[in-house]
Design a protein around this motif. Structure first.
Motif, PDB file in Angstrom:
ATOM      1  N   SER A  60       0.848  -1.184   0.000  1.00  0.00           N
ATOM      2  CA  SER A  60       0.000   0.000   0.000  1.00  0.00           C
ATOM      3  C   SER A  60       0.889   1.240   0.000  1.00  0.00           C
ATOM      4  CB  SER A  60      -0.918   0.003   1.229  1.00  0.00           C
ATOM      5  OG  SER A  60      -0.195   0.390   2.389  1.00  0.00           O
ATOM      6  N   PRO A  61       0.330   2.414  -0.303  1.00  0.00           N
ATOM      7  CA  PRO A  61       1.120   3.645  -0.246  1.00  0.00           C
ATOM      8  C   PRO A  61       1.797   3.870   1.105  1.00  0.00           C
ATOM      9  CG  PRO A  61      -0.929   4.041  -1.409  1.00  0.00           C
ATOM     10  CD  PRO A  61      -1.024   2.645  -0.838  1.00  0.00           C
ATOM     11  N   ASP A  62       1.206   3.335   2.174  1.00  0.00           N
ATOM     12  CA  ASP A  62       1.816   3.492   3.498  1.00  0.00           C
ATOM     13  C   ASP A  62       3.219   2.892   3.567  1.00  0.00           C
ATOM     14  OD1 ASP A  62       0.213   5.033   5.107  1.00  0.00           O
ATOM     15  OD2 ASP A  62      -1.082   3.379   5.697  1.00  0.00           O
ATOM     16  N   ALA A  65       5.343   5.756   2.128  1.00  0.00           N
ATOM     17  CA  ALA A  65       4.987   7.143   2.445  1.00  0.00           C
ATOM     18  C   ALA A  65       6.079   7.803   3.281  1.00  0.00           C
ATOM     19  CB  ALA A  65       3.651   7.195   3.178  1.00  0.00           C
ATOM     20  N   ASN A 101      -0.074   9.068   1.590  1.00  0.00           N
ATOM     21  CA  ASN A 101      -1.192   8.135   1.465  1.00  0.00           C
ATOM     22  C   ASN A 101      -2.464   8.887   1.846  1.00  0.00           C
ATOM     23  OD1 ASN A 101      -2.798   5.912   1.171  1.00  0.00           O
ATOM     24  ND2 ASN A 101      -2.173   4.929   3.081  1.00  0.00           N
ATOM     25  N   THR A 102      -3.312   9.163   0.864  1.00  0.00           N
ATOM     26  CA  THR A 102      -4.528   9.947   1.093  1.00  0.00           C
ATOM     27  C   THR A 102      -5.764   9.089   0.839  1.00  0.00           C
ATOM     28  OG1 THR A 102      -4.797  10.725  -1.193  1.00  0.00           O
ATOM     29  CG2 THR A 102      -3.223  11.917   0.195  1.00  0.00           C
ATOM     30  N   GLY A 105      -5.800   7.671  -2.502  1.00  0.00           N
ATOM     31  CA  GLY A 105      -4.677   6.808  -2.844  1.00  0.00           C
ATOM     32  C   GLY A 105      -3.354   7.534  -2.705  1.00  0.00           C
ATOM     33  N   GLY A 106      -2.327   7.010  -3.361  1.00  0.00           N
ATOM     34  CA  GLY A 106      -1.002   7.602  -3.269  1.00  0.00           C
ATOM     35  C   GLY A 106      -0.915   8.910  -4.039  1.00  0.00           C
TER      36      GLY A 106
END
Length: 203
Positions: A60-62, A65, A101-102, A105-106
């Protein structure tokens, strides 16, 4: 014939899917076909459950990030007579890329400032896989890309948890990058290697 010798028991042909149940049960009229099929299905389920290959964990974007410093940003022309183009030499110190990470999405923001000019921001989306981070610049910011020798899609390799890098052979317009240094020489389509390295700041 030879007395006392028990003839070999016949087995069904070894073919899939019959190969599975034919090994379990001999072909005899005393065993109904549906029972042999049930046994074959049970064995198939058991074998499928024995796969020990671990699936790749989701990303995931996390996972990437954070705020990254541009520590290397250089273009090396293949022609030895053309000087290297060091993008960082033209930028004020402190150029960064922020990966966020919003809820959409990224998202990323590239913040930089050419010496003697106003600060600028290039934004867009990013996607992450096990091995790469791909930045896609939004349409309205793409006019700024030639001055940074960048493309609308920028793929970085995840070297480690805190380092992203890119090394790609491409053609660039060096006059658009620095007219003072490269203007007037027709250097609008120069082949070479662009290297970019990002290092995440400690939180």
């Amino acid at each position: 014939g030879h007395r006392g010798v028990v003839p070999a028991r016949r087995w069904a042909p070894v073919r899939c899917p019959r190969a599975v149940y034919s090994r379990l049960l001999p072909t005899t009229s005393s065993v109904p076909m549906r029972l042999r099929l049930a046994a074959a299905l049970a064995l198939c389920v058991l074998l499928a459950g024995c796969d020990t290959t671990d699936p790749e964990p989701p990303v995931s974007p996390d996972d990437v990030a954070g705020l990254y410093d541009l520590t290397e940003f250089q273009f090396d022309p293949q022609a030895g007579a053309i000087a290297d183009a060091d993008v960082l030499d033209r930028l004020e110190p402190g150029a960064t890329i922020d990966l966020l990470n919003t809820q959409r999405g990224g998202q990323f923001q590239l913040r930089y400032r050419f010496a003697g000019e106003l600060p600028d921001i290039i934004s867009g989306d990013f996607a992450v896989t096990q091995g790469n981070v791909t930045l896609t610049v939004r349409e309205q910011d793409r006019t700024s890309l030639p001055g940074l020798l960048l493309d609308p899609e920028i793929v970085f390799v995840r070297e480690s948890e805190t380092v992203l890098s890119r090394s790609v052979t491409k053609s660039v317009n060096l006059e658009a990058f620095d007219a003072d240094a490269y203007g007037g020489a027709g250097l609008t389509d120069v082949r070479g290697t662009l290297t970019v390295r990002l290092v995440q700041r400690e939180s």
